[in-house]
Design a protein around this motif. Structure first.
Motif, PDB file in Angstrom:
ATOM      1  N   ARG A 169       2.231  -1.135  -8.836  1.00 39.64           N
ATOM      2  CA  ARG A 169       0.886  -1.516  -9.254  1.00 39.64           C
ATOM      3  C   ARG A 169       0.444  -0.711 -10.477  1.00 39.64           C
ATOM      4  NH1 ARG A 169      -1.013  -1.382  -4.700  1.00 39.64           N
ATOM      5  NH2 ARG A 169      -2.103   0.619  -4.597  1.00 39.64           N
ATOM      6  N   GLU A 170       0.853   0.532 -10.536  1.00 38.92           N
ATOM      7  CA  GLU A 170       0.498   1.374 -11.683  1.00 38.92           C
ATOM      8  C   GLU A 170       1.164   0.869 -12.951  1.00 38.92           C
ATOM      9  OE1 GLU A 170      -0.792   3.983 -14.382  1.00 38.92           O
ATOM     10  OE2 GLU A 170      -1.606   3.648 -12.364  1.00 38.92           O
ATOM     11  N   LEU A 200       0.801  -1.225   0.000  1.00 41.70           N
ATOM     12  CA  LEU A 200       0.000   0.000   0.000  1.00 41.70           C
ATOM     13  C   LEU A 200       0.834   1.276   0.000  1.00 41.70           C
ATOM     14  CD1 LEU A 200      -2.789  -1.012   2.569  1.00 41.70           C
ATOM     15  CD2 LEU A 200      -2.863  -1.097   0.069  1.00 41.70           C
ATOM     16  N   ARG A 241       2.432   1.256  -4.761  1.00 44.89           N
ATOM     17  CA  ARG A 241       1.463   1.870  -5.677  1.00 44.89           C
ATOM     18  C   ARG A 241       2.091   2.139  -7.036  1.00 44.89           C
ATOM     19  NH1 ARG A 241       0.479   5.016  -1.093  1.00 44.89           N
ATOM     20  NH2 ARG A 241       1.354   6.872  -2.100  1.00 44.89           N
TER      21      ARG A 241
END
Length: 383
Positions: free
Chosen positions: A44-45, A36, A41
């Motif tokens: 994940r992008e 997280l 992030r």
């Protein structure tokens, strides 16, 4: 000695721009897409961006795509995931073809050992399945139908659209292994009547160890791997971020120049055939595969009277990389299951050689290979 690589159906070299994309993705701060924090992030992008790009290529929703570790995993996930989900609906039939990749055939055999009913469709002398045979095998008890788009040994294309339509009429799930066809033919998920589609990066100048599985929205599916919630609970395991980014780059490059790729490999294939005919004569070899329904980048030939092992060894000594029509398993040579399914004679089976083409190959390489092959052929025949 300069080498000629005519084994692109086995694997391809990574494109320079693909390597750049991989390095850039791998060189950043460490990040697990499931974390997280900011690094997570960011990772994940990258995965989400790659998924979006694939969705554009395949004309599907990003949520319908699952990244895997290989084409084999994609095939296995599709078959086991769909079959076991369909079993809950009372369906136990599995239909496939005799010329599938072992990632499909061995998975189907395993499903058979688990109680599923397996039907393996025969093929004609060109390696193509009869639509009538498929229609006779698919009924209201069929769980999954798995038919490859284009064969990895002969290049023969299968009537996947027609078989898929029939499977849909009987509410059977249609899986297509498009590992070899990806990058050489259009695969529109909204036009093709398919529910699952398996792809791999290393056949289109992407990295090894990355695959993709398309699962049409609403398709019943059980995950093959457990241990995490990645890929919407459909494939547990930390995503290969750099590999996925590079795969998306390779796919964009392949589909951005789809027609050019087809024309280029068709040109190399035609040049090799023409030169071999001039050097050896058309009676000195036989073409294995369909003359019309085929991929452009594969040419499988039998040099009757010369074992594939002898030809391949001598080609390798001359700097030419190709593959045989037989596979080596545990040190014992076995004939190709694909060519065996086409009911070839033992002489034709044992003398098959696969040439496969891709980026970087030239017409000059094809002509040189023909001369080398002719010299080898004359030498071995004179023995």
């Amino acid at each position: 000695m300069p080498s000629i690589y005519f084994d692109h159906a086995a694997t391809t070299s990574m494109n320079a721009e693909v390597i750049k994309a991989y390095v850039e993705a791998a060189s950043g701060a460490p990040g697990n897409p499931s974390s997280l924090h900011a690094q997570g992030r960011a990772a994940r992008e990258k995965v989400s961006s790659a998924r979006d790009r694939f969705a554009g290529i395949l004309n599907c929703e990003p949520s319908e795509l699952v990244f895997t570790g290989s084409g084999t995993e994609s095939d296995n996930s599709a078959l086991f995931g769909a079959a076991h989900a369909q079993l809950k609906r009372g369906r136990k039939g599995i239909v496939t073809t005799a010329v599938e990749h072992h990632a499909v055939l061995h998975a189907c055999r395993q499903l058979e050992s688990q109680g599923f009913s397996l039907t393996i469709l025969p093929v004609d002398e060109f390696g193509r399945v009869s639509l009538a045979d498929a229609q006779a095998a698919i009924d209201d008890t069929t769980a999954v139908v798995s038919v490859m788009a284009g064969n990895n040994e002969t290049g023969t294309l299968q009537p996947i659209a027609e078989i898929g339509e029939w499977a849909r009429k009987h509410k059977a799930l249609m899986h297509v292994d498009a590992v070899q066809a990806f990058g050489y033919m259009s695969l529109d998920s909204r036009e093709l009547p398919i529910d699952l589609l398996s792809l791999s990066a290393h056949k289109i100048n992407g990295p090894q160890g990355v695959g993709l599985l398309y699962i049409r929205k609403g398709t019943p599916f059980q995950p093959l791997l457990y241990g995490g919630t990645q890929e919407r609970n459909r494939r547990a395991g930390t995503e290969n971020v750099a590999g996925i980014v590079a795969f998306a780059k390779a796919a964009e490059m392949a589909y951005g120049h789809l027609q050019a790729r087809r024309e280029h490999t068709e040109n190399i294939r035609g040049s090799l055939l023409k030169a071999l005919t001039e050097q050896l004569g058309s009676n000195s070899f036989m073409i294995n595969g369909h003359p019309d329904y085929r991929l452009p980048q594969i040419l499988n030939l039998s040099f009757i009277g010369i074992s594939s092992e002898s030809m391949l060894m001598n080609l390798d000594l001359e700097g030419v990389s190709a593959s045989g029509g037989s596979a080596c398993t545990s040190g014992s040579l076995k004939p190709s299951h694909v060519l065996s399914a086409m009911k070839f004679s033992s002489e034709r089976l044992s003398s098959a050689v696969r040439f496969s083409f891709g980026l970087g190959n030239t017409r000059e390489e094809a002509e040189k290979t023909a001369k080398i092959t002719a010299t080898i052929s004359a030498r071995l025949r004179n023995r």
